[in-house]
Design an enzyme around this catalytic site. Structure first.
Site, PDB file in Angstrom:
ATOM      1  N   ALA A  69     -16.901  29.683   6.209  1.00  0.00           N
ATOM      2  CA  ALA A  69     -15.529  30.119   6.460  1.00  0.00           C
ATOM      3  C   ALA A  69     -14.582  29.019   5.975  1.00  0.00           C
ATOM      4  CB  ALA A  69     -15.334  30.344   7.962  1.00  0.00           C
ATOM      5  N   THR A  71     -12.710  27.369   7.586  1.00  0.00           N
ATOM      6  CA  THR A  71     -12.731  26.292   8.589  1.00  0.00           C
ATOM      7  C   THR A  71     -14.126  25.658   8.722  1.00  0.00           C
ATOM      8  OG1 THR A  71     -13.192  28.020  10.200  1.00  0.00           O
ATOM      9  CG2 THR A  71     -10.895  27.274  10.053  1.00  0.00           C
ATOM     10  N   SER A  72     -15.015  25.904   7.776  1.00  0.00           N
ATOM     11  CA  SER A  72     -16.436  25.545   7.933  1.00  0.00           C
ATOM     12  C   SER A  72     -16.707  24.054   8.156  1.00  0.00           C
ATOM     13  CB  SER A  72     -17.191  26.021   6.685  1.00  0.00           C
ATOM     14  OG  SER A  72     -18.491  25.497   6.664  1.00  0.00           O
ATOM     15  N   ASN A  73     -17.409  23.769   9.234  1.00  0.00           N
ATOM     16  CA  ASN A  73     -17.860  22.397   9.510  1.00  0.00           C
ATOM     17  C   ASN A  73     -18.976  22.009   8.544  1.00  0.00           C
ATOM     18  OD1 ASN A  73     -16.291  21.917  11.982  1.00  0.00           O
ATOM     19  ND2 ASN A  73     -17.527  23.601  12.787  1.00  0.00           N
ATOM     20  N   ALA A  75     -19.368  23.044   5.478  1.00  0.00           N
ATOM     21  CA  ALA A  75     -18.816  22.745   4.154  1.00  0.00           C
ATOM     22  C   ALA A  75     -18.246  21.318   4.133  1.00  0.00           C
ATOM     23  CB  ALA A  75     -17.736  23.767   3.800  1.00  0.00           C
TER      24      ALA A  75
END
Ligand SMILES: Cc1ncc(COP(=O)(O)O)c(C=O)c1O
Length: 324
Positions: A69, A71-73, A75
């Site tokens: 997403a 907001t991906s942690n 990534a």
């Protein structure tokens, strides 16, 4: 099983008792602080990426493509490790509303190439297209799936399970259950598999943050099958999907009020997308008696504080003002 991994996370992460809640609920509730694994790399994903990025090196890849997403942690942690090891990093981030903050901001600052797509576009197709483009330029790209939740990344939580077992020996403690948020399944899969191969009688309980229990059970089984085709009995997989609320990344006022209360009582902040929903689920299930036979309960804080978006921060500010 893979033997080689990077050693970049701050391990072992501490296990702390939540005194106030333990007393209130008549249970010993502990939190394993996997939000302490690092700063740029903080959270659960680095445990998996220690294996995924090692795999990249061992197989002579020179670029990484992954997804999540906006907001991906995962990534953001991937971007940090790629920067550290000088690997070209491509992040396919899906989300319609993108404010330049949190993990998007950090991933950009860490030098990743950001490919933003809207929710109607396939993440997998986009990653394949980028892979072809990179190959045409002479690169050797490796695709890490969402959350690094495949047979490679899952090793990170088989390892974490061993770490917990070693810590329990030192603490002279037996956990009746280990509880964790389930987003893409790899964390749960590693813990569950660790428990199976160690033949321990600990309940591994997951709290889903988006899809339903059946979908996650299938996902976890698929990951384990890639790892160990002899494993056939999956009956002990327990994934509760009753606390997803409004859906992935969305919070009700009641949920936010719960996070505020825990922060004030225990000095610990859970994130609104993963750990908050899961921990709220755990406390609610304890109150309803589902943990009555258990004495020592472990919850893994898997990080994610970067997920407090501007909008959520304002809502929290409003809720605190209203409480006064
Ligand atoms: C902070 C945080 N906690 C928990 C999870 C869930 O872990 P998994 O994706 O391995 O199920 C994620 C990612 O999805 C996460 O970013």
């Amino acid at each position: 099983m893979l033997q080689r991994k990077l050693n970049v996370a701050n391990l072992n992460t501490p296990i702390q008792k939540l005194d106030y809640l333990s007393e209130q609920l008549g249970k010993n509730i502990y939190v394993k602080r996997d939000d302490y694994t690092g700063a740029e790399i903080s959270g659960n994903k680095v445990r998996k990426l220690e294996y995924s990025i090692q795999y990249v090196f061992d197989n002579n890849y020179d670029a990484v493509i992954t997804t999540g997403a906006i907001t991906s942690n995962h990534a953001r942690a991937t971007a940090a490790l790629c920067a550290k090891y000088n690997i070209e990093c491509h992040l396919v981030l899906r989300g319609d509303e993108a404010i330049f903050e949190g993990n998007l901001f950090l991933g950009t600052m860490l030098g990743a190439h950001i490919h933003q797509i809207d929710s109607s576009v396939s993440r997998e197709d986009t990653m394949s297209e980028i892979k072809e483009q990179l190959i045409a330029k002479g690169k050797q790209p490796f695709i890490i799936p969402v959350g690094a939740s495949d047979w490679i990344g899952t090793h990170g939580y088989i390892n974490a399970y061993e770490e917990i077992m070693n810590q329990t020996k030192v603490l002279n403690l037996h956990f009746d259950s280990i509880n964790v948020a389930v987003g893409s399944g790899g964390t749960y899969a590693g813990l569950w598999y660790g428990n199976q191969i160690n033949k321990k009688n600990i309940e591994i309980i997951g709290y889903a943050v988006d899809q339903n229990s059946e979908a996650f059970k299938e996902k976890v089984e698929a990951i384990i099958h890639e790892l160990d085709s002899d494993m056939t009995d999956f009956d002990t997989i327990q994934i509760n999907d009753q606390y997803i609320g409004l859906g992935y990344g969305k919070s009700t006022d009641e949920e936010l009020a719960f996070y505020i209360e825990i922060a004030k009582q225990e000095g610990i902040i859970f994130d609104p997308t993963y750990t908050g929903k899961a921990f709220r689920g755990l406390i609610s299930e304890i109150k309803q008696g589902y943990y009555d036979k258990q004495e020592n309960i472990l919850f893994i804080h898997t990080g994610g504080l970067q997920g407090y978006t501007e909008q959520t921060r304002h809502r929290i500010q409003q809720l605190i003002t209203d409480q006064k």
